[in-house]
Structure formats: structure tokens, C-alpha cells
Write a protein that holds these residues in place. Structure first.
Motif, PDB file in Angstrom:
ATOM      1  N   LYS A  61       0.832  -1.208   0.000  1.00 59.85           N
ATOM      2  CA  LYS A  61       0.000   0.000   0.000  1.00 59.85           C
ATOM      3  C   LYS A  61       0.863   1.252   0.000  1.00 59.85           C
ATOM      4  N   VAL A  62       1.879   1.259   0.864  1.00 59.21           N
ATOM      5  CA  VAL A  62       2.787   2.410   0.945  1.00 59.21           C
ATOM      6  C   VAL A  62       3.586   2.550  -0.347  1.00 59.21           C
ATOM      7  N   LEU A  63       4.117   1.425  -0.834  1.00 59.39           N
ATOM      8  CA  LEU A  63       4.920   1.447  -2.055  1.00 59.39           C
ATOM      9  C   LEU A  63       4.083   1.879  -3.255  1.00 59.39           C
ATOM     10  N   LYS A  64       2.837   1.417  -3.330  1.00 53.91           N
ATOM     11  CA  LYS A  64       1.957   1.769  -4.441  1.00 53.91           C
ATOM     12  C   LYS A  64       1.698   3.274  -4.473  1.00 53.91           C
ATOM     13  N   ASN A  65       1.468   3.859  -3.301  1.00 49.53           N
ATOM     14  CA  ASN A  65       1.243   5.315  -3.232  1.00 49.53           C
ATOM     15  C   ASN A  65       2.493   6.080  -3.670  1.00 49.53           C
ATOM     16  N   ARG A  66       3.653   5.572  -3.259  1.00 45.76           N
ATOM     17  CA  ARG A  66       4.906   6.245  -3.642  1.00 45.76           C
ATOM     18  C   ARG A  66       5.115   6.164  -5.155  1.00 45.76           C
ATOM     19  N   LEU A  67       4.844   4.989  -5.732  1.00 46.41           N
ATOM     20  CA  LEU A  67       5.001   4.826  -7.172  1.00 46.41           C
ATOM     21  C   LEU A  67       4.035   5.709  -7.956  1.00 46.41           C
ATOM     22  N   LYS A  68       2.829   5.872  -7.412  1.00 43.79           N
ATOM     23  CA  LYS A  68       1.852   6.757  -8.058  1.00 43.79           C
ATOM     24  C   LYS A  68       2.356   8.191  -8.081  1.00 43.79           C
ATOM     25  N   GLU A  69       2.888   8.625  -6.935  1.00 46.50           N
ATOM     26  CA  GLU A  69       3.408   9.996  -6.830  1.00 46.50           C
ATOM     27  C   GLU A  69       4.572  10.220  -7.783  1.00 46.50           C
ATOM     28  N   GLU A  70       5.331   9.146  -8.036  1.00 42.83           N
ATOM     29  CA  GLU A  70       6.467   9.252  -8.947  1.00 42.83           C
ATOM     30  C   GLU A  70       6.045   9.148 -10.411  1.00 42.83           C
ATOM     31  N   GLY A  71       4.741   8.907 -10.613  1.00 42.76           N
ATOM     32  CA  GLY A  71       4.246   8.803 -11.983  1.00 42.76           C
ATOM     33  C   GLY A  71       4.542   7.478 -12.644  1.00 42.76           C
ATOM     34  N   SER A  72       4.792   6.431 -11.850  1.00 40.73           N
ATOM     35  CA  SER A  72       5.118   5.114 -12.409  1.00 40.73           C
ATOM     36  C   SER A  72       3.914   4.513 -13.124  1.00 40.73           C
ATOM     37  N   GLN A  73       4.143   3.958 -14.309  1.00 40.86           N
ATOM     38  CA  GLN A  73       3.086   3.292 -15.069  1.00 40.86           C
ATOM     39  C   GLN A  73       2.788   1.902 -14.520  1.00 40.86           C
ATOM     40  N   LEU A  74       3.645   1.418 -13.640  1.00 37.72           N
ATOM     41  CA  LEU A  74       3.463   0.081 -13.089  1.00 37.72           C
ATOM     42  C   LEU A  74       2.121  -0.042 -12.389  1.00 37.72           C
ATOM     43  N   VAL A  75       1.784   0.934 -11.541  1.00 37.40           N
ATOM     44  CA  VAL A  75       0.535   0.904 -10.801  1.00 37.40           C
ATOM     45  C   VAL A  75      -0.646   1.111 -11.745  1.00 37.40           C
ATOM     46  N   THR A  76      -0.491   2.007 -12.719  1.00 36.34           N
ATOM     47  CA  THR A  76      -1.561   2.296 -13.674  1.00 36.34           C
ATOM     48  C   THR A  76      -1.932   1.056 -14.481  1.00 36.34           C
ATOM     49  N   ASN A  77      -0.916   0.301 -14.881  1.00 37.10           N
ATOM     50  CA  ASN A  77      -1.142  -0.873 -15.736  1.00 37.10           C
ATOM     51  C   ASN A  77      -1.400  -2.158 -14.958  1.00 37.10           C
ATOM     52  N   CYS A  78      -1.356  -2.051 -13.658  1.00 39.03           N
ATOM     53  CA  CYS A  78      -1.550  -3.219 -12.804  1.00 39.03           C
ATOM     54  C   CYS A  78      -2.983  -3.749 -12.954  1.00 39.03           C
ATOM     55  N   ASN A  79      -3.138  -5.057 -13.058  1.00 38.05           N
ATOM     56  CA  ASN A  79      -4.445  -5.698 -13.178  1.00 38.05           C
ATOM     57  C   ASN A  79      -4.881  -6.284 -11.846  1.00 38.05           C
ATOM     58  N   GLN A  80      -6.156  -6.688 -11.789  1.00 43.18           N
ATOM     59  CA  GLN A  80      -6.675  -7.377 -10.607  1.00 43.18           C
ATOM     60  C   GLN A  80      -7.297  -8.697 -11.023  1.00 43.18           C
ATOM     61  N   LEU A  81      -7.160  -9.676 -10.149  1.00 40.92           N
ATOM     62  CA  LEU A  81      -7.669 -11.008 -10.413  1.00 40.92           C
ATOM     63  C   LEU A  81      -8.211 -11.573  -9.103  1.00 40.92           C
ATOM     64  N   LYS A  82      -9.326 -12.264  -9.161  1.00 45.10           N
ATOM     65  CA  LYS A  82      -9.849 -12.879  -7.939  1.00 45.10           C
ATOM     66  C   LYS A  82      -8.967 -14.065  -7.556  1.00 45.10           C
ATOM     67  N   MET A  83      -8.358 -13.977  -6.389  1.00 46.68           N
ATOM     68  CA  MET A  83      -7.503 -15.051  -5.894  1.00 46.68           C
ATOM     69  C   MET A  83      -7.943 -15.455  -4.498  1.00 46.68           C
ATOM     70  N   ARG A  84      -7.663 -16.700  -4.164  1.00 46.48           N
ATOM     71  CA  ARG A  84      -8.082 -17.233  -2.871  1.00 46.48           C
ATOM     72  C   ARG A  84      -7.213 -16.686  -1.744  1.00 46.48           C
ATOM     73  N   SER A  85      -7.862 -16.124  -0.729  1.00 46.12           N
ATOM     74  CA  SER A  85      -7.133 -15.568   0.404  1.00 46.12           C
ATOM     75  C   SER A  85      -6.563 -16.682   1.271  1.00 46.12           C
ATOM     76  N   PRO A  86      -5.294 -16.557   1.696  1.00 46.68           N
ATOM     77  CA  PRO A  86      -4.710 -17.573   2.587  1.00 46.68           C
ATOM     78  C   PRO A  86      -5.303 -17.510   4.001  1.00 46.68           C
ATOM     79  N   LYS A  87      -6.058 -16.450   4.297  1.00 41.17           N
ATOM     80  CA  LYS A  87      -6.607 -16.289   5.635  1.00 41.17           C
ATOM     81  C   LYS A  87      -7.947 -16.993   5.803  1.00 41.17           C
TER      82      LYS A  87
END
Length: 304
Positions: A61-87
Motif C-alpha cells: 500500500k505504501v509502495l503503491k502510493n509512492r510509485l503513483k506519486e512518482e508517476g510510475s506506469q506500473l501501478v496504472t497498468n496493474c491488473n486485478q484477479l480474484k484469488m483465494r485468500s490464505p486467511k
């Protein structure tokens, strides 16, 4: 289904957990793209050596916010997928990245595991390509994995056969319009209950299991009877050309009952129950103990 940042969907298959230095990484193969996608939280947890998944989530969460502030395309292009929680075992939308995106992410995380992880990514990708070219390699790697976990060769052969029998059954269910997920689970429960007297969940509880695979914790005889139940269900379904879910449910019970009759016959002849409360670890300890006993006797005979 995978959601990308542009709102489109991508078909996902082969959702699985892979190990990097004994640490679980949730992954999924997307056939349309011929790409592996990896849970970013799991990768971050491994690279930063977080004690639990909550710590990994906070770091990401912290790293993602920092990358956003730096203008990184990594977060912008990141996808989401339903995955099983280990909890809790439920599926949730999870940030995922392909190999190329992960390599960029690794550059943002100071970690002594960076280089070994890059090599692991390359190996995962190479293994999948080889398996597509030669499916037999999938079986060989499964055999190797079970062997490393301490299973006997005889048990492994039965387990691999059980995988094939299960695949034939699910292929038949697909042809009959049975839906993956809930309907698969209902039919599997009917089969299991009919031959063992317990639902899948009750069977797991009997062995002290939580999220572990039930078949991986069966004895050889339990595996054989479960295969008989599933193979019989497949054959009956093929003969009857089922059209409704209720028809599939009744046939699942029939297939399970056939194996249940075999179980009772075995128990009558052996005088002991087929169903055991022992899980994989306990079964392996039992086999190891027997082997050591045989070896000790051989040593004694040599001394005499």
C-alpha cells in the motif's frame, strides 16, 4: 475473470500456488495472453520478508502510493484477479502483475532476494512453455513434487491416476452443462458422501484438515475407492446422456454408492475400516516407521 484498468476482461485459468524458497506465491496462467500473473502482495511479502500477509499488504500500500506519486506506469497498468485468500479461503480481487511488471517492481524494493527471485520467475515461465509443448512434463513435475514431500512411489502413481480420473469426470460434467464452482462442489460432496459416509468437509474434519487438498491426505486404499466412485460416475453419465443438474446429482450418488459397496466388502474381509483419520504427515510417518522396522530386522539378521 481478470479485470484490467481499461475495464476489459481476460479469461484466467490454472489458478495455483507456486513456491519460491518454500514461500507460497499465488499465480494464474492467462491463456489468451500466454502470460503468468502473480499476486503482488505475495511477491512483496517474500522480497521484504514480512512476517504475515497483513504486513505485506501494508508494505505494498505504501509502495503503491509512492510509485503513483512518482508517476510510475506500473501501478496504472496493474491488473486485478480474484484469488483465494490464505486467511479465509475466499476469493478477493487481488493486485497482480505479469513477469515484466514484476521485474520492474523488484527494482523498487531493496532486497537480497531480488536476484534469486528473478531466476525463479524465468524458471516458472520456462516450465510453462515446456509443458504447453510437451504435456507429459506436467506429470513428471507433479511426480517430482510429491516425491520431495515424502510420498511413496506407489502412492504417487495412484495420485497421478486419480488426477486423470478426476479430469475425465469434470470433462464429462462440462459436456452435461454442470457449472464450475458451486455445482462441481455439490456433486463432489454427493460422490464423497455416498462412498465414505461423509461430505468433503466432514471428511477433512475427520483428518484434521483445513484448506489442504483431501486427496493429498488419503491413504492408497482411500484414493483407489475415491477413483472408483468418480470413474463409475463418469461411465454412468456417458451412458445416460444427462441433461439436467438433478440428473447429474442422482448419477453422482449412484457412482459413489458403487464404491461404497466396494468399501464395505473390503472392510468385511479385512476386519478394519478403510476410512482413516490419518493425514498425509501421519501416513508418511507410519510408512517411514515400517521401513525403519524392516531395516532394523534386516540388520539383526545380518548380525546373527
Amino acid at each position: 475473470m481478470m479485470k484490467n484498468r481499461k475495464g476489459g476482461n481476460m479469461q484466467m485459468a490454472n489458478d495455483r500456488v507456486q513456491l519460491f524458497e518454500d514461500q507460497p506465491i499465488r499465480t494464474a496462467w492467462v491463456p489468451d495472453e500466454e502470460e503468468w500473473y502473480f499476486s503482488i502482495v505475495d511477491v512483496v511479502g517474500v522480497l521484504t520478508e514480512q512476517p504475515d500477509i497483513d504486513g505485506a499488504r501494508n508494505y505494498w500500500k505504501v509502495l503503491k502510493n509512492r510509485l503513483k506519486e512518482e508517476g510510475s506506469q506500473l501501478v496504472t497498468n496493474c491488473n486485478q484477479l480474484k484469488m483465494r485468500s490464505p486467511k479465509d479461503g475466499k476469493r478477493y480481487n487481488t493486485d497482480v502483475a505479469n513477469t515484466e511488471q514484476l521485474l520492474r517492481l523488484i527494482q523498487s524494493i531493496p532486497s537480497k532476494k531480488a536476484e534469486p527471485f528473478k531466476m525463479w520467475l524465468a524458471q516458472v515461465g520456462r516450465d510453462r512453455i515446456e509443458e504447453v509443448i510437451d504435456p507429459e512434463l506436467t506429470i513428471e513435475r507433479a511426480l517430482e513434487t510429491y516425491a520431495k514431500k515424502g510420498y511413496s512411489r506407489e502412492w504417487i502413481n495412484q495420485r497421478l491416476q486419480a488426477i486423470q480420473v478426476r479430469k475425465e469426470l469434470t470433462d464429462e460434467w462440462d459436456k452435461r452443462g454442470v457449472k464450475k464452482g458451486v455445482e462441481y462442489a455439490i456433486l463432489t460432496d454427493e460422490i464423497t458422501k455416498a462412498w465414505s459416509g461423509m461430505t468433503t468437509r466432514q471428511y477433512k474434519n475427520h483428518k484434521g484438515l483445513k484448506k489442504e487438498n483431501l486427496r493429498d491426505n488419503m491413504s492408497t486404499l482411500e484414493l483407489v475407492l475415491n477413483m472408483l466412485a468418480e470413474a463409475t460416475t463418469t461411465e454412468i453419465s456417458k451412458q445416460k446422456q444427462l441433461e439436467t443438474f438433478e440428473e447429474n446429482r442422482m448419477v453422482a450418488i449412484e457412482g459413489g454408492e458403487a464404491a461404497g459397496e466396494a468399501r464395505l466388502a473390503v472392510e468385511k474381509r479385512t476386519g478394519k475400516p478403510v476410512i482413516t483419520s490419518k493425514n498425509a504427515a501421519q501416513l508418511q510417518d507410519l510408512v517411514t516407521g515400517l521401513i525403519e522396522t524392516v531395516n532394523d530386522r534386516s540388520d539383526d539378521q545380518e548380525e546373527e
